[in-house]
Design a protein around this motif. Sequence first.
Motif: not given
Length: 519
Positions: A4, A67, A84-85, A87, A89-90
């Motif tokens: 990321t 998240g 789509s979240i 967590s 981390t997402d």
Amino acid sequence: MTDTAQRARPTPGNDSTPRLEMRDISKRYGGVRAIRHADITVMPGTVHALVGENGAGKSTLIKILAGAEQSDTGTIAIDGAPVSIGSTTDAIGLGVQTVYQEPQLFPELTVAENFFVGREITRGPMIDWRAQAPRMLELLDTVGLDRSVASQPLGGLSIAQQQQVSIAKALLEQASILILDEPSAILTDAEIEVLFGVVRRLAADGVSIIYISHRLDELFRIADAVTIMRDGETVSTEPIGELSVREIAERMVGGAIDEGEHVPGEHGETVLELEGLTLDGAFADVSLSVRAGEVLGLYGLIGSGAAEVGEVVYGMRRATGGRMRVVDSDRQPGTPADAKRRGIRMVPANRSSQGSFSFQSIAFNITVGSLGLLGKLPGWVSPKAERRIADDLIGRLAVKTPTSRQPLGAMSGGNAQKVVLARQIVEQPKLLVLAEPTQGVDVGAKEEIHRIIADLAARGTAVLVITTDLAEVQRISDRVLVFRSGRIAREFPPSASQASLLAAAAGAEDEPVTQEDDR
């Protein structure tokens, strides 16, 4: 370095595609619906304010975006693409980062170590500090920190500098959406200006910033747009320039704000008297008095010495000079326990660490300071007495909770603050010291706390309010003492203008006092 962190930096947005869209978001916790039909749209490279009373749903909405929670219904899109979240981390992988009011860092580690903890660049079994350094120094420049802080322990920096480190760390992951949760609540005016400079630079560089604050006036200096929430729903989203502070506040509470003139009540005998009181390094030659039923406001900028006066009165510090007479005694309270025995109570500014037990019930938090009322035998507590006392104060202070058995940590900030205040008035105090009584709460909770203060004074309690909130001290005080550089600069009546109070606190040339101010 993580994948990321390799993503391209966000671009400044003349683009008409929203950076973030959250539509028809809802979330239920058991039988309680925290948010319903909540929406927010944030454009690229803008500062978007998110406001609402405590319990309005803004924290839940942000947790869903970050998240930490998952919504029951609704959709989220980033840069036009549905996401789509599931967590944190997402969320981080999608460029969403959150910086909280109190930095979530390690004070014993250096700034450099805090930057890369958990995501170090390594060469074999060793951390490659040389490889990490260029990116770290670039980000320190971005947030306006001197590069020399990299080797310093984080705990040695000011709160404002720690917050800048938090923002820089968020940018390490190439954040395109940065959530700032009450970033200015504990900063001085000078530090707020530094923060605003950082925010403006990030927005100009294309980062979209969601700015959460209870200080409505500051939104007009930094925000481009504002989303207002009430009772779990989005009330409106508009350009900030199309609204006033009053309009925002009224939409938050769903009605008109009562700004009636403060009328001092009847005052009784002197409860507290200070004469030439001095605490080396904090304040000097402070003389004042407070009478039963009076609300005396001590106003000053952070570092003015006003806060330390309250700590001396409550026995948290020992004066180095002068005289104090508190509740028929010339002996200064040696400890907070000594102060309590003489009918003095205090609600500290740092309630999260000094004033509450977040994992315990509301009933426990209200009654823990008055165990002698809960049973005839030492060490024995009557659950019935505990509930009776707690329920009485929950009703009197209008604490919003389904039951006194609910953990304090599950409550909104304003309601939790009222619980901390409730503990200090289980037994009617002779003198109540309130340090920043409405810091970090919404406009509705602030109104209710002000009502509680007025009620306590009407019942005969002498109240010493220590605050950096200019509007607050003007509104609730019978008299105002302005502190500057450790001394009382001037005394004002409640009708004094805010300009006069601020000028006295800042050391600027005082605004001429009108006949109305002298009433």
